[in-house]
Design a protein around this motif. Structure first.
Motif, short mmCIF file in Angstrom:
data_model
loop_
_atom_site.label_atom_id
_atom_site.label_comp_id
_atom_site.label_asym_id
_atom_site.label_seq_id
_atom_site.Cartn_x
_atom_site.Cartn_y
_atom_site.Cartn_z
N THR A 115 -31.07 -28.28 20.01
CA THR A 115 -29.75 -27.71 20.29
C THR A 115 -29.93 -26.20 20.38
O THR A 115 -30.94 -25.67 19.90
CB THR A 115 -28.75 -28.00 19.15
N VAL A 116 -28.93 -25.54 20.96
CA VAL A 116 -29.01 -24.08 21.08
C VAL A 116 -29.01 -23.44 19.68
O VAL A 116 -29.73 -22.48 19.44
CB VAL A 116 -27.88 -23.54 21.98
N VAL A 117 -28.23 -24.01 18.76
CA VAL A 117 -28.21 -23.47 17.39
C VAL A 117 -29.62 -23.51 16.78
O VAL A 117 -30.09 -22.53 16.19
CB VAL A 117 -27.21 -24.26 16.50
N GLN A 118 -30.30 -24.63 16.95
CA GLN A 118 -31.68 -24.74 16.42
C GLN A 118 -32.61 -23.74 17.11
O GLN A 118 -33.45 -23.11 16.47
CB GLN A 118 -32.21 -26.17 16.63
N ALA A 119 -32.43 -23.57 18.42
CA ALA A 119 -33.31 -22.67 19.18
C ALA A 119 -33.10 -21.22 18.75
O ALA A 119 -34.05 -20.45 18.62
CB ALA A 119 -33.06 -22.81 20.67
N GLU A 120 -31.84 -20.86 18.50
CA GLU A 120 -31.56 -19.49 18.06
C GLU A 120 -32.20 -19.22 16.70
O GLU A 120 -32.78 -18.17 16.47
CB GLU A 120 -30.05 -19.23 18.03
N LYS A 121 -32.08 -20.19 15.82
CA LYS A 121 -32.67 -20.05 14.50
C LYS A 121 -34.19 -19.89 14.60
O LYS A 121 -34.77 -19.02 13.97
CB LYS A 121 -32.32 -21.30 13.67
N LEU A 122 -34.79 -20.73 15.43
CA LEU A 122 -36.24 -20.65 15.59
C LEU A 122 -36.66 -19.29 16.13
O LEU A 122 -37.64 -18.69 15.67
CB LEU A 122 -36.73 -21.77 16.53
N SER A 123 -35.87 -18.78 17.10
CA SER A 123 -36.25 -17.51 17.72
C SER A 123 -36.17 -16.34 16.73
O SER A 123 -36.81 -15.32 16.92
CB SER A 123 -35.41 -17.23 18.96
N GLU A 124 -35.39 -16.52 15.65
CA GLU A 124 -35.33 -15.46 14.63
C GLU A 124 -36.63 -15.35 13.84
O GLU A 124 -36.95 -14.29 13.33
CB GLU A 124 -34.20 -15.75 13.62
N ILE A 125 -37.34 -16.45 13.73
CA ILE A 125 -38.54 -16.39 12.90
C ILE A 125 -39.85 -16.52 13.68
O ILE A 125 -40.91 -16.25 13.16
CB ILE A 125 -38.54 -17.47 11.79
N GLN A 126 -39.77 -16.95 14.93
CA GLN A 126 -41.01 -17.23 15.63
C GLN A 126 -40.91 -16.99 17.12
O GLN A 126 -40.00 -17.49 17.78
CB GLN A 126 -41.37 -18.71 15.39
N GLU A 127 -41.85 -16.22 17.66
CA GLU A 127 -41.92 -16.06 19.11
C GLU A 127 -42.70 -17.22 19.70
O GLU A 127 -43.64 -17.72 19.09
CB GLU A 127 -42.68 -14.78 19.42
N LEU A 128 -42.31 -17.62 20.92
CA LEU A 128 -43.03 -18.70 21.58
C LEU A 128 -43.79 -18.13 22.78
O LEU A 128 -43.43 -17.08 23.30
CB LEU A 128 -42.05 -19.77 22.07
N ASP A 129 -44.83 -18.84 23.21
CA ASP A 129 -45.57 -18.43 24.39
C ASP A 129 -45.17 -19.22 25.62
O ASP A 129 -45.20 -18.73 26.73
CB ASP A 129 -47.07 -18.63 24.15
N ILE A 130 -44.83 -20.48 25.41
CA ILE A 130 -44.45 -21.32 26.55
C ILE A 130 -43.59 -22.49 26.10
O ILE A 130 -43.76 -23.03 25.01
CB ILE A 130 -45.70 -21.87 27.29
N VAL A 131 -42.64 -22.85 26.98
CA VAL A 131 -41.83 -24.04 26.77
C VAL A 131 -42.11 -24.98 27.94
O VAL A 131 -41.81 -24.66 29.09
CB VAL A 131 -40.33 -23.68 26.69
N ILE A 132 -42.73 -26.10 27.63
CA ILE A 132 -43.06 -27.09 28.66
C ILE A 132 -41.86 -28.03 28.78
O ILE A 132 -41.44 -28.64 27.80
CB ILE A 132 -44.30 -27.90 28.24
N ASN A 133 -41.31 -28.12 29.99
CA ASN A 133 -40.16 -29.00 30.18
C ASN A 133 -40.55 -30.15 31.10
O ASN A 133 -40.98 -29.94 32.22
CB ASN A 133 -39.02 -28.19 30.79
N LEU A 134 -40.41 -31.37 30.61
CA LEU A 134 -40.71 -32.54 31.45
C LEU A 134 -39.43 -32.96 32.15
O LEU A 134 -38.44 -33.31 31.52
CB LEU A 134 -41.27 -33.68 30.61
N ASP A 135 -39.49 -32.88 33.46
CA ASP A 135 -38.31 -33.12 34.28
C ASP A 135 -38.48 -34.48 34.96
O ASP A 135 -39.13 -34.59 35.99
CB ASP A 135 -38.24 -31.97 35.30
N VAL A 136 -37.93 -35.49 34.33
CA VAL A 136 -38.10 -36.87 34.80
C VAL A 136 -36.72 -37.45 35.13
O VAL A 136 -35.79 -37.29 34.35
CB VAL A 136 -38.79 -37.73 33.71
N PRO A 137 -36.57 -38.09 36.31
CA PRO A 137 -35.26 -38.59 36.69
C PRO A 137 -34.70 -39.62 35.70
O PRO A 137 -35.43 -40.39 35.10
CB PRO A 137 -35.49 -39.27 38.05
#
Ligand code: ATP
Length: 247
Positions: A95-117
């Motif tokens: 969720t966006v709430v979880q993502a915001e919390k994570l971004s407060e404590i940790q930088e990421l290098d890449i987000v792999i998104n699997l785009d499957v119909p």
């Protein structure tokens, strides 16, 4: 920059049944990264009957999302055990709430998104092209037979010990119903029932999909599209080895 160092903090996301588990496993087997799957963490809490497990059990069985506060505490704690090396987060944030919390404590290098119909996913998890709550309702659709509903057609099987996923279409076990490595019994996930799969997809659409934009804006998102994991995986592998795991 991080690009040429070998330290990678990655996240993988995609709708339920998009092959996240399989792609994650291959990433972990190919590159030197530690895997942290929120679904696996929850399933083990449920199995052990911990306080969190007791709260989460019914929610997971219904295909709903466990409340953000619980997930944030659980996963941020687990992340402390990840250490200094590269890692791959799978299923968190959701969720966006979880993502915001994570971004407060940790930088990421890449987000792999699997785009499957959507249709591919439904077919894959439940074994039917469409999902119906009962055989009677399935019967009303001229394109559908009883098997659209029938649970025995579920194609996804897992080995509880290792979390390894098999799919009868594209990664079947060597011996039906048995894990390749240990020979132990494979099981099907309780939340792969058609009703629950539908609910999980609805939750994905409303709560998790907004993360695509969240990470796109941060310039971290890399999407891989396709209907087959065996086609998507080589693309992920090439991309990661060219951009992140250079020697
Ligand atoms: P798949 O294993 O098919 O790729 P999935 O995303 O549905 O897909 P898991 O990631 O194993 O499966 O999650 C299973 C369930 O655990 C979810 O349906 C949800 O109830 C709960 N869950 C897992 N991660 C989170 C999270 N970050 N926030 C809230 N609930 C979660």
């Amino acid at each position: 920059t991080r690009m040429s160092s070998n330290l990678v903090r990655a996240l993988i996301m995609g709708p339920p049944g998009s092959g996240k588990g399989t792609v994650s496993e291959r990433i972990v087997n190919t590159f030197s990264v530690t895997h942290l799957s929120s679904g696996d963490v929850l399933r083990s809490q449920i199995k052990e009957g911990t306080e969190v497990g007791l709260k989460a059990k019914e929610i997971v069985e219904k295909g709903e999302l466990v409340p953000d506060e619980i997930m944030i505490e659980l996963i941020l704690n687990k992340m402390k055990e990840l250490g200094e090396g590269s890692w791959l987060l799978d299923g968190f944030p959701r969720t966006v709430v979880q993502a915001e919390k994570l971004s407060e404590i940790q930088e990421l290098d890449i987000v792999i998104n699997l785009d499957v119909p959507f249709e591919t996913i439904i077919d894959r998890i439940s074994g039917g092209p469409l999902l119906y709550s009962s055989p009677e309702i399935a019967d009303q659709d001229p394109h559908c037979t009883y098997s659209c509903f029938h649970r025995d057609r579920k194609k996804r099987w897992i080995h509880p010990g290792s979390g390894k996923t098999y799919n009868l279409d594209f990664s079947p076990p060597k011996v039906p119903g048995k894990d390749d490595e240990t020979g132990e019994d494979l099981v099907q996930r309780d939340d792969d029932k058609p009703e629950t799969v539908r609910q999980r997809l609805t939750q994905y659409e409303s709560l998790t999909k907004p993360l695509i934009e969240f990470y796109e804006e941060k310039g971290l998102l890399k999407s891989f599209s396709g209907t087959e994991t065996n086609v998507i995986w080589p693309k992920v592998k090439d991309y990661l080895s060219e951009n992140f795991f250079k020697k």
